[in-house]
Design an enzyme around this catalytic site. Sequence first.
Site, mmCIF file in Angstrom:
data_model
loop_
_atom_site.group_PDB
_atom_site.id
_atom_site.type_symbol
_atom_site.label_atom_id
_atom_site.label_comp_id
_atom_site.label_asym_id
_atom_site.label_seq_id
_atom_site.Cartn_x
_atom_site.Cartn_y
_atom_site.Cartn_z
ATOM 1 N N CYS A 1 -2.015 8.815 2.853
ATOM 2 C CA CYS A 1 -1.813 8.486 1.440
ATOM 3 C C CYS A 1 -3.071 8.738 0.619
ATOM 4 O O CYS A 1 -2.996 8.879 -0.599
ATOM 5 C CB CYS A 1 -1.369 7.036 1.302
ATOM 6 S SG CYS A 1 -2.523 5.854 2.033
ATOM 7 N N GLU B 1 0.885 -1.167 0.000
ATOM 8 C CA GLU B 1 0.000 0.000 0.000
ATOM 9 C C GLU B 1 0.917 1.209 0.000
ATOM 10 O O GLU B 1 1.504 1.555 1.031
ATOM 11 C CB GLU B 1 -0.933 -0.027 1.217
ATOM 12 C CG GLU B 1 -2.131 0.893 1.077
ATOM 13 C CD GLU B 1 -1.876 2.254 1.668
ATOM 14 O OE1 GLU B 1 -1.540 3.172 0.880
ATOM 15 O OE2 GLU B 1 -2.002 2.408 2.894
#
Length: 486
Positions: free
Chosen positions: A292, A258
């Site tokens: 993010c 990720e």
Amino acid sequence: MSDPMNVLAPEHRRLRIGDAWRDAASGATFAIEDPATGKTIAEVADADVVDGLAALEVASKAMAGWAATPPRKRSELLTATYRALTERSEEVARLITLEMGKPLAEARGEVAYGAEFFRWFAEEAVRVEGRYSSAPAGGYRILTVPKPVGPCVFVTPWNFPLAMGARKIAPALAAGCTTITKPAAQTPLTMLFLARIMEEVGVPPGVVNVVTTKRAGEVVSALLADSRTRKLSFTGSTEVGRVLLRQAADNVLRTSMELGGNAALIVCADADLDVALDGAMVAKMRNIGESCIAANRIYVEESVREEFTARFAARMGALSVGHGLDEGVDVGALIDEASVTKLDELVADAVDRGARVLVGGERPDGPGHFYPPTVLVDVPEDARMLEAEIFGPVAPILSFTSDDEVMAKANDTEYGLVGYIFTRDLQRALRFTEGLDTGMIGINRGLISDPSAPFGGVKQSGIGKEGSHEGILEYLDLTYAAIDLP
């Protein structure tokens, strides 16, 4: 104000390996600071390769027993972890705020979010299924049997010190895998506290190991080079992810990545502007923008740009900045000085190229790593902040005049984690959903994270999914048996 450090005794600020809390083999330690003051709040063990391999040794030895543990028992232990986190939410939240900097209200939200992974995967643990079927050509049967992949190495980031670990540990344990977690050096205390909670609820020794270190490169490299490791899951920058993928290739490890993001948030002229403003504030300012999935580029259709910008800037300017444990604080400290310097440089670069600052733009005097909520307009296409992951409370606003134009701009990035669309036109929303090169999309909402939904990106934003039913599949291998049966 009570001391949040009281919840984590000194003996639990060491390495968690097997059934023991132990010092690093070298005796080394490193300091953890409160980013709002710059003061040291704790010392934790600084592991080296010897310690990392010791954790892998116990995880490997515990693997067979944990894999053989009945799924219902594994489920019950995950449920107990969920309950313990929920009951001790305030303690965990204050610890998160102290070492990471986010406001206490945000930290409480992270505890609820992180705990929910244990509840979700407690339910998934008892629903791991294979299949039995006839071969289409006849003459034999097909049997598939899911099996845990084996010992897992987790490298977790500092921005969600509980939730990012929970999102990996919970499905791994549900599938029957043992784990070694290397938390970020800036925020190891929360992960140590989680390990303590899991010890208290009865998770067997060797199943959950935590190795704190400032020598992440050498420790993680040694773990990935050892054939006993069978899975790597990493949350962090794309740059580091590329390095880990290369290392994982040598032993052909299962990987989940990720990685970074450069999310575009698109406000169409037909959007409900109240909904769009609320969504933009969440997408930009959740976790102080240190996420993010934070909105990195805000595109507003030209006919509503002026109104949206004025209202958004007013809301950003009204946010209060201060120590996350203080009452009424909306924006806490950034994680470190490097983060503040990066924002300073990105804003200065944009201004030098012609951008205008409407709100913020200058760091305050005094101690701590603070940066004010900042809004910029007239940001040129070559500004660095449109390509870099901002990772802070800075919002560039740009305009667009057609869907094709903004779609092309939104996709013009190596990243593909998430996008946000605000429109009341269903067909328009679906066109954006199909046209954006992202793994996730928020439609008329700025918060997409949910343990029951598959989290992950495309392009250079990652590999695999975390959360949801898909999340447990990342920790299972599938054995196929062909059974002769005329």
